[in-house]
Motif scaffolding. Sequence first.
Motif, PDB file in Angstrom:
ATOM      1  N   HIS A 195       0.785  -1.179  -0.005  1.00 14.24           N
ATOM      2  CA  HIS A 195       0.003   0.142  -0.113  1.00 14.24           C
ATOM      3  C   HIS A 195       0.916   1.111  -0.077  1.00 14.24           C
ATOM      4  CE1 HIS A 195      -3.666  -2.179   1.142  1.00 14.24           C
ATOM      5  NE2 HIS A 195      -2.884  -2.832   1.795  1.00 14.24           N
ATOM      6  N   CYS A 228       2.140   4.770   1.383  1.00 15.12           N
ATOM      7  CA  CYS A 228       1.698   5.609   2.301  1.00 15.12           C
ATOM      8  C   CYS A 228       1.047   6.946   2.051  1.00 15.12           C
ATOM      9  CB  CYS A 228       3.016   5.749   3.207  1.00 15.12           C
ATOM     10  SG  CYS A 228       3.037   6.833   4.669  1.00 15.12           S
ATOM     11  N   THR A 229       0.157   7.439   2.952  1.00 12.56           N
ATOM     12  CA  THR A 229      -0.752   8.212   2.379  1.00 12.56           C
ATOM     13  C   THR A 229       0.287   9.617   2.774  1.00 12.56           C
ATOM     14  OG1 THR A 229      -1.886   8.362   4.753  1.00 12.56           O
ATOM     15  CG2 THR A 229      -2.790   7.372   2.620  1.00 12.56           C
ATOM     16  N   HIS A 230       1.368   9.497   3.602  1.00 11.80           N
ATOM     17  CA  HIS A 230       1.976  10.664   4.125  1.00 11.80           C
ATOM     18  C   HIS A 230       3.300  10.936   3.394  1.00 11.80           C
ATOM     19  CE1 HIS A 230      -0.612  11.334   7.395  1.00 11.80           C
ATOM     20  NE2 HIS A 230      -0.491   9.987   7.782  1.00 11.80           N
ATOM     21  N   GLU A 268       4.177   8.386   0.673  1.00 14.18           N
ATOM     22  CA  GLU A 268       4.198   7.654  -0.571  1.00 14.18           C
ATOM     23  C   GLU A 268       5.060   6.511  -0.750  1.00 14.18           C
ATOM     24  OE1 GLU A 268       1.950   8.330  -2.791  1.00 14.18           O
ATOM     25  OE2 GLU A 268       1.079   9.710  -1.535  1.00 14.18           O
ATOM     26  N   CYS A 310       5.121   2.410   8.765  1.00 17.84           N
ATOM     27  CA  CYS A 310       5.768   2.906   7.412  1.00 17.84           C
ATOM     28  C   CYS A 310       7.152   2.777   7.559  1.00 17.84           C
ATOM     29  CB  CYS A 310       4.949   4.092   7.172  1.00 17.84           C
ATOM     30  SG  CYS A 310       5.952   4.752   5.700  1.00 17.84           S
ATOM     31  N   THR A 353       4.689   6.017  10.212  1.00 22.58           N
ATOM     32  CA  THR A 353       3.208   6.290  10.610  1.00 22.58           C
ATOM     33  C   THR A 353       2.606   4.725  10.827  1.00 22.58           C
ATOM     34  OG1 THR A 353       3.241   8.016   9.202  1.00 22.58           O
ATOM     35  CG2 THR A 353       1.159   6.909   9.482  1.00 22.58           C
ATOM     36  N   SER A 387      -5.433   2.112   7.102  1.00 26.91           N
ATOM     37  CA  SER A 387      -5.349   3.563   7.321  1.00 26.91           C
ATOM     38  C   SER A 387      -4.183   3.998   8.073  1.00 26.91           C
ATOM     39  CB  SER A 387      -6.429   4.122   8.268  1.00 26.91           C
ATOM     40  OG  SER A 387      -6.437   3.426   9.426  1.00 26.91           O
TER      41      SER A 387
END
Length: 98
Positions: A6, A8-10, A12, A22, A27, A88
């Motif tokens: 996946h 990471c949303t913070h 990448e 992460c 995270t 998430s």
Amino acid sequence: MNRTHHPCTHCETPVPRAAGYCPGCQTKLCGGAPRRLYLFALVAAIAIGAACASALPATEPWAGWVIGLAALVSAWGLLDQLHVNRVSFRRNRTDRPD
């Protein structure tokens, strides 16, 4: 939707599916349904159990609570199945800039 990583949303960074953090920004990864849905299922199961217990004869009020317990187990199992692929990314409040 059978991905092994996946983003990471913070930061990448690609994060493996089984990772807890992460590797790029540390995270925390959280999976499954949000806790508030489990809490809602618990409250709904208690309400169902109470309603069934009051509707049944006075000699068997425990049966209503058994029905409520069955509703709780069913709801939690359904939540687990519906949110099996949900991931998430959550940062600690101390990690955020001021």
